[in-house]
Design a protein around this motif. Sequence first.
Motif, PDB file in Angstrom:
ATOM      1  N   ARG A  75      68.369  61.951  69.790  1.00 40.73           N
ATOM      2  CA  ARG A  75      67.787  61.599  70.980  1.00 40.73           C
ATOM      3  C   ARG A  75      66.774  62.603  71.235  1.00 40.73           C
ATOM      4  N   ALA A  78      63.887  62.491  68.616  1.00 42.01           N
ATOM      5  CA  ALA A  78      62.926  61.219  68.740  1.00 42.01           C
ATOM      6  C   ALA A  78      61.774  61.628  69.452  1.00 42.01           C
ATOM      7  N   TYR A  79      61.523  62.490  70.397  1.00 42.82           N
ATOM      8  CA  TYR A  79      60.353  62.947  70.791  1.00 42.82           C
ATOM      9  C   TYR A  79      59.254  63.364  69.959  1.00 42.82           C
ATOM     10  N   SER A  81      59.675  63.125  66.272  1.00 40.32           N
ATOM     11  CA  SER A  81      59.708  62.524  65.076  1.00 40.32           C
ATOM     12  C   SER A  81      59.040  61.209  65.031  1.00 40.32           C
ATOM     13  N   GLY A  82      59.251  60.584  66.453  1.00 41.95           N
ATOM     14  CA  GLY A  82      58.814  59.191  66.755  1.00 41.95           C
ATOM     15  C   GLY A  82      60.436  58.551  66.907  1.00 41.95           C
ATOM     16  N   TYR A  83      60.236  57.502  67.899  1.00 42.69           N
ATOM     17  CA  TYR A  83      61.536  56.837  68.087  1.00 42.69           C
ATOM     18  C   TYR A  83      61.917  56.041  67.025  1.00 42.69           C
ATOM     19  N   PRO A  84      60.955  55.226  66.056  1.00 38.21           N
ATOM     20  CA  PRO A  84      61.355  54.429  64.923  1.00 38.21           C
ATOM     21  C   PRO A  84      62.179  55.286  63.792  1.00 38.21           C
ATOM     22  N   ALA A  86      63.839  58.067  64.431  1.00 32.65           N
ATOM     23  CA  ALA A  86      65.157  58.374  64.894  1.00 32.65           C
ATOM     24  C   ALA A  86      66.107  57.256  64.977  1.00 32.65           C
ATOM     25  N   LEU A  87      65.627  56.147  65.218  1.00 42.69           N
ATOM     26  CA  LEU A  87      66.367  54.781  65.417  1.00 42.69           C
ATOM     27  C   LEU A  87      66.919  54.515  64.092  1.00 42.69           C
ATOM     28  N   GLN A 143      58.923  61.958  78.406  1.00 44.11           N
ATOM     29  CA  GLN A 143      59.867  62.456  77.251  1.00 44.11           C
ATOM     30  C   GLN A 143      60.436  63.693  77.623  1.00 44.11           C
ATOM     31  N   ARG A 147      64.883  64.404  78.824  1.00 43.65           N
ATOM     32  CA  ARG A 147      65.706  65.420  77.745  1.00 43.65           C
ATOM     33  C   ARG A 147      66.058  66.527  78.628  1.00 43.65           C
TER      34      ARG A 147
END
Length: 227
Positions: A75, A78-79, A81-84, A86-87, A143, A147
């Motif tokens: 979580r 993702a900030y 790295s990008g959400y995709p 991290a997902l 963002q 967090r």
Amino acid sequence: MENQVKALDPVFAEMSAATDCLLSDEIPELTTREKVLLCLTADVCQQTLGLPFQQHVARAVDCGLSADDLRELLRFVAYDSGYPAALAALARLTDLEREHALPAPTGQGHEVNANGTGSPLPESMRQAVAALDVPFGIYMDLQSRMRADMRLLSVRERAFITMTVDVLFQTLQESFRAHLTRALGAGATPEEVRAVVRFSAQFGMTKAWRAMHVLDALLTELGATRV
């Protein structure tokens, strides 16, 4: 898993083992937990979600990181790295937990506060970003605010994670300065932040080399000298 690498190529396995040994023995400034977190961060950023990610998840479990800790890492990262990215790592982690009967998450999380206002970022940084582009500033506020209530990872760990992201993506200007300053503010020493960059060499030697030059200049500018 060492046998898996040997089966692929015994010479590569020997080189990899020597590298791991050096990083374990010659970088005492970082804890085992911190090293594992940084390895997982690199996996997310570089999308090395096959055997390397499997190895690092196994090490994480061995050193006491919980499934909740690992999810907070994803979580958090993702900030940057990008959400995709991290997902993709989250989906792979869930598969590994099921395949290897690893402890499942308890659901422990934090307050997201997506509908709140403001940001924990320094006001000077917020103003500088808003001056570039107001909607982008709003995005950054969101963002950082989402967090702000994280507690499973320490401030030091989060700073080291973001420094590693900067090395991997070569974002060695504003964000690297901010993350370095945060690490020092959390009590990290100049040798410990050097160790973070040195440890990242396994994920890209030339990237770490360039980052070490920038780090050296920033530490000098900030008056953070070696012990």
